[in-house]
Write a protein that holds these residues in place. Structure first.
Motif, PDB file in Angstrom:
ATOM      1  N   LEU A  70       0.848  -1.178   0.000  1.00 35.25           N
ATOM      2  CA  LEU A  70       0.000   0.000   0.000  1.00 35.25           C
ATOM      3  C   LEU A  70       0.882   1.225   0.000  1.00 35.25           C
ATOM      4  N   ARG A  71       0.736   2.026  -1.022  1.00 39.72           N
ATOM      5  CA  ARG A  71       1.376   3.337  -1.003  1.00 39.72           C
ATOM      6  C   ARG A  71       0.427   4.214  -0.204  1.00 39.72           C
ATOM      7  N   LEU A  72       0.887   4.669   0.944  1.00 40.63           N
ATOM      8  CA  LEU A  72       0.040   5.408   1.873  1.00 40.63           C
ATOM      9  C   LEU A  72       0.759   6.670   2.309  1.00 40.63           C
ATOM     10  N   ASP A  73       0.173   7.806   1.995  1.00 44.86           N
ATOM     11  CA  ASP A  73       0.731   9.098   2.400  1.00 44.86           C
ATOM     12  C   ASP A  73       2.203   9.206   2.006  1.00 44.86           C
ATOM     13  N   GLY A  74       2.519   8.739   0.780  1.00 46.65           N
ATOM     14  CA  GLY A  74       3.864   8.876   0.247  1.00 46.65           C
ATOM     15  C   GLY A  74       4.837   7.777   0.625  1.00 46.65           C
ATOM     16  N   GLU A  75       4.448   6.840   1.483  1.00 46.85           N
ATOM     17  CA  GLU A  75       5.322   5.741   1.882  1.00 46.85           C
ATOM     18  C   GLU A  75       4.682   4.421   1.475  1.00 46.85           C
ATOM     19  N   THR A  76       5.497   3.382   1.349  1.00 47.01           N
ATOM     20  CA  THR A  76       4.991   2.064   0.983  1.00 47.01           C
ATOM     21  C   THR A  76       5.066   1.133   2.191  1.00 47.01           C
ATOM     22  N   THR A  77       3.955   0.435   2.426  1.00 45.91           N
ATOM     23  CA  THR A  77       3.876  -0.500   3.542  1.00 45.91           C
ATOM     24  C   THR A  77       3.307  -1.818   3.030  1.00 45.91           C
ATOM     25  N   PRO A  78       3.770  -2.965   3.544  1.00 44.13           N
ATOM     26  CA  PRO A  78       3.247  -4.250   3.082  1.00 44.13           C
ATOM     27  C   PRO A  78       1.803  -4.467   3.527  1.00 44.13           C
ATOM     28  N   LEU A  79       1.074  -5.236   2.726  1.00 47.83           N
ATOM     29  CA  LEU A  79      -0.298  -5.642   3.046  1.00 47.83           C
ATOM     30  C   LEU A  79      -0.355  -7.157   3.095  1.00 47.83           C
ATOM     31  N   ALA A  80      -1.116  -7.693   4.054  1.00 46.73           N
ATOM     32  CA  ALA A  80      -1.299  -9.141   4.165  1.00 46.73           C
ATOM     33  C   ALA A  80      -2.721  -9.423   4.645  1.00 46.73           C
ATOM     34  N   GLU A  81      -3.155 -10.652   4.466  1.00 49.69           N
ATOM     35  CA  GLU A  81      -4.477 -11.085   4.884  1.00 49.69           C
ATOM     36  C   GLU A  81      -4.754 -10.654   6.328  1.00 49.69           C
ATOM     37  N   GLY A  82      -5.914 -10.047   6.545  1.00 50.22           N
ATOM     38  CA  GLY A  82      -6.316  -9.594   7.869  1.00 50.22           C
ATOM     39  C   GLY A  82      -5.961  -8.151   8.171  1.00 50.22           C
ATOM     40  N   ASP A  83      -5.154  -7.514   7.319  1.00 45.84           N
ATOM     41  CA  ASP A  83      -4.785  -6.112   7.554  1.00 45.84           C
ATOM     42  C   ASP A  83      -5.971  -5.192   7.289  1.00 45.84           C
ATOM     43  N   TYR A  84      -6.121  -4.210   8.176  1.00 43.68           N
ATOM     44  CA  TYR A  84      -7.161  -3.179   8.046  1.00 43.68           C
ATOM     45  C   TYR A  84      -6.458  -1.832   8.077  1.00 43.68           C
ATOM     46  N   VAL A  85      -6.815  -0.953   7.152  1.00 38.17           N
ATOM     47  CA  VAL A  85      -6.197   0.368   7.074  1.00 38.17           C
ATOM     48  C   VAL A  85      -7.292   1.425   6.985  1.00 38.17           C
ATOM     49  N   ALA A  86      -7.267   2.394   7.895  1.00 39.92           N
ATOM     50  CA  ALA A  86      -8.180   3.538   7.852  1.00 39.92           C
ATOM     51  C   ALA A  86      -7.539   4.622   6.999  1.00 39.92           C
ATOM     52  N   LEU A  87      -8.329   5.209   6.109  1.00 40.45           N
ATOM     53  CA  LEU A  87      -7.852   6.229   5.185  1.00 40.45           C
ATOM     54  C   LEU A  87      -8.656   7.511   5.399  1.00 40.45           C
ATOM     55  N   PRO A  88      -8.104   8.454   6.188  1.00 39.82           N
ATOM     56  CA  PRO A  88      -8.826   9.690   6.491  1.00 39.82           C
ATOM     57  C   PRO A  88      -9.121  10.513   5.234  1.00 39.82           C
ATOM     58  N   ALA A  89     -10.099  11.381   5.342  1.00 45.84           N
ATOM     59  CA  ALA A  89     -10.499  12.258   4.239  1.00 45.84           C
ATOM     60  C   ALA A  89      -9.613  13.506   4.228  1.00 45.84           C
ATOM     61  N   ASP A  90      -8.333  13.277   3.983  1.00 42.14           N
ATOM     62  CA  ASP A  90      -7.371  14.371   3.846  1.00 42.14           C
ATOM     63  C   ASP A  90      -6.086  13.802   3.253  1.00 42.14           C
ATOM     64  N   GLU A  91      -5.071  14.636   3.124  1.00 40.57           N
ATOM     65  CA  GLU A  91      -3.828  14.230   2.478  1.00 40.57           C
ATOM     66  C   GLU A  91      -3.176  13.021   3.135  1.00 40.57           C
ATOM     67  N   SER A  92      -3.356  12.843   4.441  1.00 42.10           N
ATOM     68  CA  SER A  92      -2.752  11.695   5.118  1.00 42.10           C
ATOM     69  C   SER A  92      -3.397  10.365   4.702  1.00 42.10           C
ATOM     70  N   GLY A  93      -4.536  10.417   4.023  1.00 52.08           N
ATOM     71  CA  GLY A  93      -5.208   9.220   3.538  1.00 52.08           C
ATOM     72  C   GLY A  93      -4.902   8.898   2.084  1.00 52.08           C
ATOM     73  N   ALA A  94      -3.948   9.617   1.472  1.00 51.81           N
ATOM     74  CA  ALA A  94      -3.588   9.354   0.077  1.00 51.81           C
ATOM     75  C   ALA A  94      -3.089   7.921  -0.058  1.00 51.81           C
ATOM     76  N   HIS A  95      -3.596   7.201  -1.077  1.00 53.07           N
ATOM     77  CA  HIS A  95      -3.298   5.772  -1.174  1.00 53.07           C
ATOM     78  C   HIS A  95      -3.376   5.222  -2.590  1.00 53.07           C
ATOM     79  N   ARG A  96      -2.727   4.084  -2.761  1.00 48.08           N
ATOM     80  CA  ARG A  96      -2.843   3.245  -3.953  1.00 48.08           C
ATOM     81  C   ARG A  96      -2.411   1.845  -3.563  1.00 48.08           C
ATOM     82  N   VAL A  97      -3.207   0.842  -3.965  1.00 51.80           N
ATOM     83  CA  VAL A  97      -2.906  -0.557  -3.673  1.00 51.80           C
ATOM     84  C   VAL A  97      -2.103  -1.137  -4.836  1.00 51.80           C
ATOM     85  N   VAL A  98      -1.059  -1.889  -4.500  1.00 52.70           N
ATOM     86  CA  VAL A  98      -0.179  -2.509  -5.489  1.00 52.70           C
ATOM     87  C   VAL A  98      -0.079  -3.997  -5.172  1.00 52.70           C
TER      88      VAL A  98
END
Length: 163
Positions: A70-98
């Motif tokens: 997950l590219r989240l707020d300019g950084e990349t973090t791994p995603l795995a089964e069971g992960d939950y991510v909250a994405l606020p309605a502002d720049e800190s919630g910027a995202h893209r799934v890869v």
């Protein structure tokens, strides 16, 4: 409101460049109004919607199966089964799934369905404006357009003098 089973909802497919996924709009199929929920399947080596954030709608992602990033707020973090991510309605919630794995990545995307909404695309310096129905909404929109941020004009530009 109605109960739906994901197996009874048809997949839609979007493919454009590195973006390719299948999607089932579960909330829409169940008649949901204020909460959106879509089931996504992202093939290996593909990416979701372009990197963006909403200014009017909070989103959340829940991984059902597979791994990715997950590219989240300019950084990349791994995603795995069971992960939950909250994405606020502002720049800190910027995202893209890869999906950087060799297997499909399956996840739920949930969102509030507030109208109007403005989406910001930091990589392409664009904004999207949705009025009359939020992104993913069923109603006809009164306005839906994308603009380059560089096209910003002064509030009074183009005003005719009344004197």
């Amino acid at each position: 409101m109605a109960k739906v089973n994901a197996d009874d909802v048809e997949w839609t497919t979007l493919e454009r460049g590195e973006t390719r996924f299948r999607r089932k709009q579960l909330s829409q199929a169940a008649g949901g109004d204020d909460l959106g929920c879509s089931l996504y399947e992202l093939p290996p080596g593909r990416r979701s919607w372009p990197y963006h954030y909403h200014t009017g709608n909070e989103e959340a992602l829940f991984v059902l199966a597979g791994t990715g990033a997950l590219r989240l707020d300019g950084e990349t973090t791994p995603l795995a089964e069971g992960d939950y991510v909250a994405l606020p309605a502002d720049e800190s919630g910027a995202h893209r799934v890869v999906n950087d794995s060799d297997e499909p990545l399956t996840y739920l995307m949930l969102s509030t369905m507030n109208d109007p909404d403005v989406l910001v695309y930091p990589d392409s310096e664009k904004v999207g404006v949705f009025a009359g129905s939020p992104p993913g909404g069923r109603e006809t929109r009164t306005h839906h357009a994308y603009y380059r941020r560089e096209d910003d004009v002064d509030y009074w530009s183009g005003e005719e003098s009344t004197e």
